[in-house]
Design an enzyme around this catalytic site. Structure first.
Site: not given
Length: 594
Positions: A436-437
């Site tokens: 998710e980054g």
């Protein structure tokens, strides 16, 4: 065997006493049914399910992992049965629109449930967790027909969902993705390509899986402006026929073994466009923001799990005598909790768990406002949430991993042995800083996009809140010393931002050089604000004659610990943010010799 006990008292403290959730729910249209009695009943039942059903499966999932056989994935023993109990209990529908079978309760109540479920068994929680993001995406961007066909089944839990972004050659840089979507005469599309790292992409827990997929139309512009979003079901809803999407393999991973991380192959798979053509990335951010807050919960989950179990161990394990004299005079040695070095690790975990809970619940109440409030309040909440999301995701997962390591260290050599569950907690926690980054991407998002690109307005939205709190309590006899330090850091936060912005006008690399330390500095200050709030509430409760003196005194002591022994970390981060960039970027790639 490690165990989990839902910290219901602390959850209620944050939700009701610190954040005034009762007034919050009463003020939002559609949230009036979330009375204290109802919320407490939901949390108590969620605690039972998490403690009794999910927690005992945590080590089983790690030991057995998922099994792959010719495109089919079998989940660990007990996972499928636990999911059926979850569906029968109505948990997937908790915070969704009644129009599609949901119970219509506020999103924040679902967040608290997710904390308990995730702490008990993070790998299992990812199966329904990915569905939550798919549901939010369809709610925001799906057509009425798509909502009726897909959202109703996802809300009931009969089907699960995924998001399919990453490809073998591109991760964060989605502008490079190659998956193609060719239009068909009937209005559908044929998707072809490969996606990797797809959590819960294939499993045996639900009868259908709905993939939310990024792909390019034939005439799409280059880069991120040419990405569209599609629904691709595993089985076609009307005919029940198998679609052209299959699992090519599952990854062998460091942790989260109980969740299937899949390579998904799309071979002329039938898909349906969500939202406008070439606007898929905008639509996907609904999913990604949901997932990023969900990953912030993962940081809290590994902190809480490690803290609970290492605390029990520290009270029981006997080693050496206290330097100030024997504390366990009837035994051969003192419990290790009496030793300052062990205390430091336990208090650090406690400070991050309880402070992180306040940060996440505050963010969850903002999510409620973005969905239910009137226009201006909704816009304000959305801006504040956008600012806090990268901090919550990156900071809480970084300190979550630190806390998981502290928990293992408390056990000493036993922490390195599988049966105690601490090494699994460390392995499972490590992914949270990546998917998710990554922390580095979140830091660039915070400093570059959220702060500097808004000329500091997004930062001011939060620092004004802190400033007003400090003004109101500067002379408080109990927390005045905390407020003084918080006010100074809040002021320095703005000054650091100005310095980075000025340097970035001459050299844009300055943003990347400062970003991670800027984010960590931000995280420590945000947590300091919540700890000052919690200390204030605790002092007020004691002044009112509360019978829970032990609970409230522990809050006050933990706040002091955070300010004196953790918050000074801001000094090193501030110095690095201000540091000269030259030594960082001067070395030529070929001179990185070994």
């Amino acid at each position: 065997m490690p165990e989990y006990k839902a910290p219901l008292r602390d959850m209620q403290f944050v939700l009701n006493e610190v954040l005034a959730a009762e007034e919050h729910y009463a003020s939002l249209p559609g949230c009036e049914e979330a009375t204290p009695d109802m919320v407490n009943a939901i949390l108590e039942e969620g605690a039972k399910f998490s403690e009794r059903v999910l927690a005992p499966l945590n080590q089983i999932g790690d030991q057995q992992g998922c099994q792959f056989n010719e495109g089919e994935v079998t989940t660990p023993e007990g996972f499928k049965e636990a999911y059926q109990q979850y569906v029968e209990g109505g948990w997937p529908s908790l915070a969704h629109d009644p129009e599609h079978g949901g119970q219509g309760l506020p999103e924040s109540i679902g967040t608290i449930l997710n904390e308990m479920v995730g702490t008990a068994n993070w790998s299992w929680s990812m199966y329904p967790g990915l569905s939550h993001g798919a549901m939010n995406t369809l709610t925001e961007h799906g057509s009425p027909e798509q909502k009726e066909t897909y959202l109703t089944k996802l809300v009931s839990g009969e089907w699960t969902g995924t998001m399919c972004l990453t490809e073998p050659h591109c991760g964060t840089d989605l502008g490079m993705l190659r998956t193609k979507a060719e239009p068909n005469a009937d209005g559908s599309y044929s998707l072809s390509g490969t996606k990797i790292f797809i959590s819960a992409g294939e499993h045996d827990m639900a009868e259908n899986i709905v993939h939310i997929v990024l792909a390019r139309l034939p005439d799409a512009p280059e880069g991120t402006k040419g990405i569209s979003l599609f629904i691709v079901p595993k089985f076609m809803p009307e005919s029940g026929e198998r679609n052209g999407v299959t699992c090519g393999s599952i990854e062998h991973k460091m942790g989260i073994h109980g969740n299937a991380t899949c390579v998904m192959n799309f071979d002329n798979a039938t898909g349906f466009l969500i939202g406008p053509p070439n606007k898929g990335l905008n639509c996907m951010f609904t999913f990604m923001n949901t997932a990023r807050l969900g990953t912030a919960i993962q940081g809290l989950a590994h902190t809480e799990w490690g803290f609970q179990n290492s605390l029990v161990y520290a009270k029981d394990r006997l080693q050496m005598r206290s330097l100030s004299g024997a504390k366990n005079t009837d035994g051969p040695a003192d419990p290790i909790i009496v030793h300052p070095a062990v205390r430091n690790m336990l208090m650090t975990q406690k400070a991050f768990a309880e402070g992180g809970r306040a940060m996440i619940y505050y963010s969850a109440l903002l999510v409620d406002k973005t969905k239910q409030a009137e226009a201006q309040e909704k816009a304000d909440a959305d801006a504040l949430l956008a600012f806090l999301t990268p901090i919550a995701k990156a900071f809480l997962t970084e300190v979550g991993f630190e806390s998981a390591n502290h928990a293992l260290q408390v056990y000493g050599g036993h922490g390195f042995i599988s049966e105690w569950g601490m090494e699994q907690n460390v392995r499972d926690a490590r992914i949270a800083m990546l998917y998710e980054g990554t922390t580095q991407i979140q830091a660039l998002d915070l400093l570059g996009r959220k702060v500097l690109m808004t000329q500091g307005e997004s930062l001011k939205n939060f620092t004004k809140i802190v400033h007003k709190f400090c003004q109101a309590h500067a002379d408080d006899e109990h927390i005045g010393h905390l407020v003084k330090e918080l006010a100074a850091l809040n002021k320095e936060w703005g000054e650091l931002t100005m310095q980075v912005g000025m340097k970035a006008m001459k050299d844009r690399e300055e943003v990347g050089a400062a970003a991670v330390d800027y984010l960590m500095y931000s995280g420590y200050v945000v947590l300091a604000y919540f700890w000052a709030q919690m200390a204030l509430v605790a002092h007020q409760a004691l002044a009112d004659g509360s019978s829970e003196a032990g609970f409230y005194n522990a809050k006050i002591t933990t706040a002091d610990f955070y300010y004196k022994r953790i918050l000074p970390r801001t000094r090193s981060h501030a110095e690095i943010v201000k540091a000269d960039i030259d030594p960082l970027m001067a070395l030529a790639p070929d001179d990185f010799a070994f």
